[in-house]
Design a protein around this motif. Sequence first.
Motif, short mmCIF file in Angstrom:
data_model
loop_
_atom_site.label_atom_id
_atom_site.label_comp_id
_atom_site.label_asym_id
_atom_site.label_seq_id
_atom_site.Cartn_x
_atom_site.Cartn_y
_atom_site.Cartn_z
N GLY A 119 -5.88 16.29 -2.85
CA GLY A 119 -5.93 15.25 -1.83
C GLY A 119 -4.87 14.20 -2.04
N VAL A 120 -5.15 13.00 -1.52
CA VAL A 120 -4.21 11.88 -1.66
C VAL A 120 -4.96 10.66 -2.16
N LEU A 121 -4.20 9.77 -2.79
CA LEU A 121 -4.73 8.52 -3.30
C LEU A 121 -3.96 7.36 -2.69
N ALA A 122 -4.67 6.26 -2.43
CA ALA A 122 -4.02 5.03 -1.96
C ALA A 122 -3.95 4.06 -3.13
N TYR A 123 -2.80 3.41 -3.23
CA TYR A 123 -2.57 2.41 -4.27
C TYR A 123 -2.23 1.09 -3.60
N GLU A 124 -2.85 0.03 -4.07
CA GLU A 124 -2.54 -1.32 -3.62
C GLU A 124 -1.90 -2.06 -4.78
N ASP A 125 -0.64 -2.40 -4.62
CA ASP A 125 0.11 -3.06 -5.68
C ASP A 125 -0.03 -2.31 -7.01
N ILE B 83 0.86 -1.19 0.00
CA ILE B 83 0.00 0.00 0.00
C ILE B 83 0.89 1.23 0.00
N GLU B 84 0.57 2.16 -0.90
CA GLU B 84 1.30 3.42 -0.97
C GLU B 84 0.28 4.54 -1.08
N VAL B 85 0.48 5.62 -0.32
CA VAL B 85 -0.39 6.80 -0.38
C VAL B 85 0.42 7.93 -0.99
N ARG B 86 -0.12 8.53 -2.06
CA ARG B 86 0.58 9.58 -2.79
C ARG B 86 -0.35 10.77 -3.05
N SER C 294 -8.30 20.90 6.32
CA SER C 294 -9.48 20.05 6.53
C SER C 294 -9.39 18.79 5.69
N VAL C 295 -9.75 17.67 6.29
CA VAL C 295 -9.94 16.42 5.56
C VAL C 295 -11.42 16.09 5.67
N TRP C 296 -12.09 15.93 4.53
CA TRP C 296 -13.55 15.81 4.57
C TRP C 296 -14.12 14.62 3.81
N CYS C 297 -13.32 13.90 3.09
CA CYS C 297 -13.86 12.76 2.34
C CYS C 297 -12.81 11.67 2.32
N ILE C 298 -13.20 10.47 2.72
CA ILE C 298 -12.33 9.30 2.67
C ILE C 298 -13.13 8.19 2.01
N ARG C 299 -12.61 7.70 0.88
CA ARG C 299 -13.32 6.66 0.14
C ARG C 299 -12.39 5.50 -0.17
N VAL C 300 -12.91 4.30 -0.05
CA VAL C 300 -12.18 3.09 -0.40
C VAL C 300 -13.04 2.33 -1.39
N ARG C 301 -12.42 1.86 -2.45
CA ARG C 301 -13.16 1.13 -3.49
C ARG C 301 -13.77 -0.16 -2.94
N PRO C 302 -14.95 -0.49 -3.43
CA PRO C 302 -15.54 -1.80 -3.07
C PRO C 302 -14.55 -2.91 -3.43
N GLY C 303 -14.53 -3.94 -2.61
CA GLY C 303 -13.60 -5.03 -2.83
C GLY C 303 -12.28 -4.83 -2.10
N HIS C 304 -12.06 -3.62 -1.61
CA HIS C 304 -10.82 -3.31 -0.90
C HIS C 304 -11.10 -2.84 0.53
N ARG C 305 -12.35 -2.81 0.90
CA ARG C 305 -12.72 -2.36 2.25
C ARG C 305 -12.41 -3.45 3.27
N GLY C 306 -12.26 -3.03 4.52
CA GLY C 306 -11.98 -3.98 5.59
C GLY C 306 -10.51 -4.34 5.71
N LYS C 307 -9.65 -3.62 4.99
CA LYS C 307 -8.21 -3.90 5.03
C LYS C 307 -7.43 -2.79 5.75
#
Length: 190
Positions: A63-69, A3-6, A102-115
């Motif tokens: 904002g920032v984006l999270a990348y998984e692999d 996982i990388e956040v950029r 301010s941080v106001w929106c956090i979204r995780v794609r379906p299929g990647h939640r719970g991690k």
Amino acid sequence: MVIEVRAATVFADVAAMVGPRRPDANVCWCLSYRIPAKQNAALAGRDRGALVQDLCAQDPPPGVLAYEDGDVVGWAAIHPRADTGFARNRRIPHVDDLDVWSVWCIRVRPGHRGKGLSHRLLDGAVDFARSYGAPAIEGYPVDNGDRKVDLTMAYVGTRSLFDRAGFTKAADTTSVVNGFPRVLMRLELP
């Protein structure tokens, strides 16, 4: 799993997280709190995406984006509060005159939640704001206790998410999302 956040500088990846399936559809694009209400109401369809594309080219980006692999799987909107709708929001109080972000929106794609990606996104948003010299960061999550939050409204985050990231409650608000009160959570940055 890596996982990388950029920083959110790649428009196609931001569009994958917050854009519509149809380019002409009217969706938030995470602009509702980012731009003045009149501009937000007037902006429609492809023009919303074009504005976000412009924001991705600005410094700081939106904002920032999270990348998984290498695949984009998450988004967090963060920006100086003075440049957002929270600067004028009557339901979310100002604690002081500090130039907070301010941080106001956090979204995780379906299929990647719970991690734990929401935690990684919030940590990444904090690091991002810190890199721009932010003195403090605020979030405005719901205070839902142990009750479930509808996924369509969970974008604001939960108090427990912010608690675990080291934020503390700084104020109550008069804002409510999905029947839950929102609280102002704050993290002072060294």
